[in-house]
Design a protein around this motif. Structure first.
Motif, PDB file in Angstrom:
ATOM      1  N   GLY A  87      -6.901   6.443 -10.833  1.00  0.00           N
ATOM      2  CA  GLY A  87      -5.676   7.096 -11.269  1.00  0.00           C
ATOM      3  C   GLY A  87      -4.713   7.448 -10.159  1.00  0.00           C
ATOM      4  O   GLY A  87      -3.538   7.731 -10.417  1.00  0.00           O
ATOM      5  N   THR A  88      -5.180   7.424  -8.937  1.00  0.00           N
ATOM      6  CA  THR A  88      -4.306   7.730  -7.808  1.00  0.00           C
ATOM      7  C   THR A  88      -3.664   6.455  -7.281  1.00  0.00           C
ATOM      8  O   THR A  88      -4.040   5.345  -7.661  1.00  0.00           O
ATOM      9  CB  THR A  88      -5.072   8.425  -6.678  1.00  0.00           C
ATOM     10  OG1 THR A  88      -6.099   7.533  -6.198  1.00  0.00           O
ATOM     11  CG2 THR A  88      -5.720   9.708  -7.169  1.00  0.00           C
ATOM     12  N   SER A  89      -2.690   6.631  -6.401  1.00  0.00           N
ATOM     13  CA  SER A  89      -1.994   5.492  -5.808  1.00  0.00           C
ATOM     14  C   SER A  89      -2.351   5.376  -4.329  1.00  0.00           C
ATOM     15  O   SER A  89      -2.584   6.385  -3.661  1.00  0.00           O
ATOM     16  CB  SER A  89      -0.483   5.641  -5.975  1.00  0.00           C
ATOM     17  OG  SER A  89      -0.138   5.599  -7.334  1.00  0.00           O
ATOM     18  N   VAL A  90      -2.367   4.175  -3.838  1.00  0.00           N
ATOM     19  CA  VAL A  90      -2.724   3.910  -2.447  1.00  0.00           C
ATOM     20  C   VAL A  90      -1.693   2.978  -1.824  1.00  0.00           C
ATOM     21  O   VAL A  90      -1.320   1.976  -2.437  1.00  0.00           O
ATOM     22  CB  VAL A  90      -4.116   3.240  -2.361  1.00  0.00           C
ATOM     23  CG1 VAL A  90      -4.424   2.832  -0.942  1.00  0.00           C
ATOM     24  CG2 VAL A  90      -5.180   4.169  -2.896  1.00  0.00           C
ATOM     25  N   LYS A  91      -1.265   3.327  -0.630  1.00  0.00           N
ATOM     26  CA  LYS A  91      -0.301   2.490   0.084  1.00  0.00           C
ATOM     27  C   LYS A  91      -0.975   1.815   1.270  1.00  0.00           C
ATOM     28  O   LYS A  91      -1.663   2.463   2.063  1.00  0.00           O
ATOM     29  CB  LYS A  91       0.884   3.320   0.582  1.00  0.00           C
ATOM     30  CG  LYS A  91       1.930   2.489   1.332  1.00  0.00           C
ATOM     31  CD  LYS A  91       3.052   3.331   1.905  1.00  0.00           C
ATOM     32  CE  LYS A  91       4.018   3.771   0.842  1.00  0.00           C
ATOM     33  NZ  LYS A  91       5.216   4.439   1.427  1.00  0.00           N
ATOM     34  N   ILE A  92      -0.744   0.521   1.394  1.00  0.00           N
ATOM     35  CA  ILE A  92      -1.268  -0.262   2.517  1.00  0.00           C
ATOM     36  C   ILE A  92      -0.091  -0.789   3.317  1.00  0.00           C
ATOM     37  O   ILE A  92       0.847  -1.356   2.748  1.00  0.00           O
ATOM     38  CB  ILE A  92      -2.130  -1.436   2.010  1.00  0.00           C
ATOM     39  CG1 ILE A  92      -3.288  -0.917   1.152  1.00  0.00           C
ATOM     40  CG2 ILE A  92      -2.653  -2.258   3.188  1.00  0.00           C
ATOM     41  CD1 ILE A  92      -4.037  -2.025   0.420  1.00  0.00           C
ATOM     42  N   GLU A  93      -0.145  -0.594   4.631  1.00  0.00           N
ATOM     43  CA  GLU A  93       0.938  -1.058   5.487  1.00  0.00           C
ATOM     44  C   GLU A  93       0.552  -2.339   6.225  1.00  0.00           C
ATOM     45  O   GLU A  93      -0.584  -2.488   6.661  1.00  0.00           O
ATOM     46  CB  GLU A  93       1.284   0.014   6.523  1.00  0.00           C
ATOM     47  CG  GLU A  93       1.914   1.252   5.952  1.00  0.00           C
ATOM     48  CD  GLU A  93       2.349   2.211   7.040  1.00  0.00           C
ATOM     49  OE1 GLU A  93       3.062   3.178   6.717  1.00  0.00           O
ATOM     50  OE2 GLU A  93       1.984   2.004   8.216  1.00  0.00           O
ATOM     51  N   CYS A  94       1.509  -3.205   6.376  1.00  0.00           N
ATOM     52  CA  CYS A  94       1.330  -4.436   7.138  1.00  0.00           C
ATOM     53  C   CYS A  94       2.466  -4.533   8.146  1.00  0.00           C
ATOM     54  O   CYS A  94       3.631  -4.492   7.768  1.00  0.00           O
ATOM     55  CB  CYS A  94       1.354  -5.632   6.192  1.00  0.00           C
ATOM     56  SG  CYS A  94       1.274  -7.237   7.012  1.00  0.00           S
ATOM     57  N   ARG A  95       2.110  -4.657   9.413  1.00  0.00           N
ATOM     58  CA  ARG A  95       3.120  -4.712  10.468  1.00  0.00           C
ATOM     59  C   ARG A  95       2.958  -5.950  11.338  1.00  0.00           C
ATOM     60  O   ARG A  95       1.832  -6.316  11.701  1.00  0.00           O
ATOM     61  CB  ARG A  95       3.025  -3.486  11.376  1.00  0.00           C
ATOM     62  CG  ARG A  95       3.372  -2.173  10.704  1.00  0.00           C
ATOM     63  CD  ARG A  95       3.270  -1.011  11.675  1.00  0.00           C
ATOM     64  NE  ARG A  95       3.497   0.261  10.998  1.00  0.00           N
ATOM     65  CZ  ARG A  95       4.684   0.805  10.802  1.00  0.00           C
ATOM     66  NH1 ARG A  95       5.769   0.188  11.254  1.00  0.00           N
ATOM     67  NH2 ARG A  95       4.802   1.961  10.175  1.00  0.00           N
ATOM     68  N   SER A  96       4.059  -6.567  11.655  1.00  0.00           N
ATOM     69  CA  SER A  96       4.056  -7.609  12.683  1.00  0.00           C
ATOM     70  C   SER A  96       4.392  -6.904  13.997  1.00  0.00           C
ATOM     71  O   SER A  96       5.433  -6.277  14.119  1.00  0.00           O
ATOM     72  CB  SER A  96       5.074  -8.695  12.355  1.00  0.00           C
ATOM     73  OG  SER A  96       6.370  -8.164  12.195  1.00  0.00           O
ATOM     74  N   LEU A  97       3.472  -6.987  14.954  1.00  0.00           N
ATOM     75  CA  LEU A  97       3.576  -6.139  16.142  1.00  0.00           C
ATOM     76  C   LEU A  97       4.499  -6.697  17.223  1.00  0.00           C
ATOM     77  O   LEU A  97       5.123  -5.937  17.949  1.00  0.00           O
ATOM     78  CB  LEU A  97       2.186  -5.892  16.727  1.00  0.00           C
ATOM     79  CG  LEU A  97       1.220  -5.125  15.822  1.00  0.00           C
ATOM     80  CD1 LEU A  97      -0.070  -4.819  16.557  1.00  0.00           C
ATOM     81  CD2 LEU A  97       1.857  -3.848  15.296  1.00  0.00           C
ATOM     82  N   ASP A  98       4.554  -7.977  17.372  1.00  0.00           N
ATOM     83  CA  ASP A  98       5.316  -8.531  18.489  1.00  0.00           C
ATOM     84  C   ASP A  98       6.272  -9.629  18.054  1.00  0.00           C
ATOM     85  O   ASP A  98       6.699 -10.452  18.870  1.00  0.00           O
ATOM     86  CB  ASP A  98       4.373  -9.038  19.578  1.00  0.00           C
ATOM     87  CG  ASP A  98       3.291  -9.930  19.017  1.00  0.00           C
ATOM     88  OD1 ASP A  98       2.444 -10.397  19.806  1.00  0.00           O
ATOM     89  OD2 ASP A  98       3.276 -10.170  17.792  1.00  0.00           O
ATOM     90  N   PHE A  99       6.590  -9.626  16.787  1.00  0.00           N
ATOM     91  CA  PHE A  99       7.562 -10.597  16.298  1.00  0.00           C
ATOM     92  C   PHE A  99       8.175 -10.075  15.009  1.00  0.00           C
ATOM     93  O   PHE A  99       7.673  -9.123  14.411  1.00  0.00           O
ATOM     94  CB  PHE A  99       6.904 -11.961  16.064  1.00  0.00           C
ATOM     95  CG  PHE A  99       5.875 -11.970  14.966  1.00  0.00           C
ATOM     96  CD1 PHE A  99       4.569 -11.559  15.216  1.00  0.00           C
ATOM     97  CD2 PHE A  99       6.190 -12.396  13.676  1.00  0.00           C
ATOM     98  CE1 PHE A  99       3.608 -11.558  14.221  1.00  0.00           C
ATOM     99  CE2 PHE A  99       5.237 -12.405  12.670  1.00  0.00           C
ATOM    100  CZ  PHE A  99       3.950 -11.988  12.938  1.00  0.00           C
ATOM    101  N   GLN A 100       9.248 -10.689  14.604  1.00  0.00           N
ATOM    102  CA  GLN A 100       9.914 -10.299  13.367  1.00  0.00           C
ATOM    103  C   GLN A 100       9.550 -11.297  12.276  1.00  0.00           C
ATOM    104  O   GLN A 100       9.580 -12.509  12.501  1.00  0.00           O
ATOM    105  CB  GLN A 100      11.428 -10.258  13.573  1.00  0.00           C
ATOM    106  CG  GLN A 100      11.862  -9.148  14.519  1.00  0.00           C
ATOM    107  CD  GLN A 100      13.378  -9.075  14.658  1.00  0.00           C
ATOM    108  OE1 GLN A 100      14.064 -10.072  14.543  1.00  0.00           O
ATOM    109  NE2 GLN A 100      13.886  -7.871  14.888  1.00  0.00           N
TER     110      GLN A 100
END
Lengths: 114, 118
Positions: free
Chosen positions: B16-29
């Motif tokens: 019932g809860t929500s979860v956020k997952i982050e994805c990052r490109s560290l050295d490029f766009q």
């Protein structure tokens, strides 16, 4: 559409013996082909890729793969298996332009016995 | 080399809860990021494609209202699993695409996020 077939769910091989993990593909035009390995609860590790040129591609950890256009195959091979090679292997394909995301096969579990 | 990170690496949440997952490109766009889902002992299935500054494109069968994707910048995409249920438990992997040349792209993968919904 693009697709990949890995016909074997599991491959068992004794340590020191050669191994082959099979992959066939379907894609419009010329393919880019990839092999990745995944250890339990880990992300994907890139092994090798075929873009163009020699049909035999050499990659990480002694793995190699042979591109066969007539058979639309890209089998992964290693001359001498190690116990530490035991993992889940994925073949993937995309078209040359790469506008679509990689499409993965179902995966093959490699078990190398000591 | 091109590095993609994900946070958190694993998360346990209640149904019932929500979860956020982050994805990052560290050295490029990355103008484009992909989200995959992997069930135990199964392959990676593409869920959606997100382009920076525009709405994500979802694959057939993926509920867009349940899996909210935001790609607000060239280095960050987020996946929010809303009202999570146990069947959403899975391994979520993001992938960033970078331009490698004229008309050519390369795709790099994050380490994945293990979501367990209790």
């Amino acid at each position: 559409a693009q697709s990949v077939a890995q016909p074997e769910d599991q491959v068992n091989v004794a340590e020191g013996n050669p191994l082959t993990v099979k992959c066939t593909y379907s894609v419009s035009g010329n393919p880019y082909l990839f092999w990745y390995v995944q250890y339990p609860n880990r992300g994907l590790q890139f092994l090798l890729k075929y873009i163009t040129g020699d049909n035999l591609v050499k990659g990480s950890y002694g793995f190699e793969a042979e591109f066969n256009k007539s058979q639309t195959s890209f089998h992964l091979k290693k001359p001498s298996a190690l116990v530490s090679d035991s993992a889940l292997y994925f073949c993937a394909v995309r078209d040359r332009a790469g506008r679509r995301a990689l499409t993965f096969g179902s995966g093959t579990r490699l078990q190398v016995q000591p | 080399g091109a590095v993609v990170s994900q946070h958190p690496s694993w998360v346990i949440c209640k149904s019932g809860t929500s979860v956020k997952i982050e994805c990052r490109s560290l050295d490029f766009q990355a103008t484009t990021m992909f989200w995959y889902r992997q069930f135990p002992k199964q392959s990676l299935m593409l869920m959606a494609t997100s382009n920076e500054g525009s709405k994500a494109t979802y694959e057939q069968g993926v509920e867009k209202d349940k899996f909210l994707i935001n790609h607000a910048s060239l280095t960050l995409s987020t996946l929010t699993v809303t009202s999570a249920h146990p069947e959403d438990s899975s391994f979520y992997i993001c992938s960033a695409r970078v331009i490698a040349g004229v008309g050519r792209y390369e795709q790099y993968f994050g380490p994945g996020t293990r979501l367990t919904v209790t």
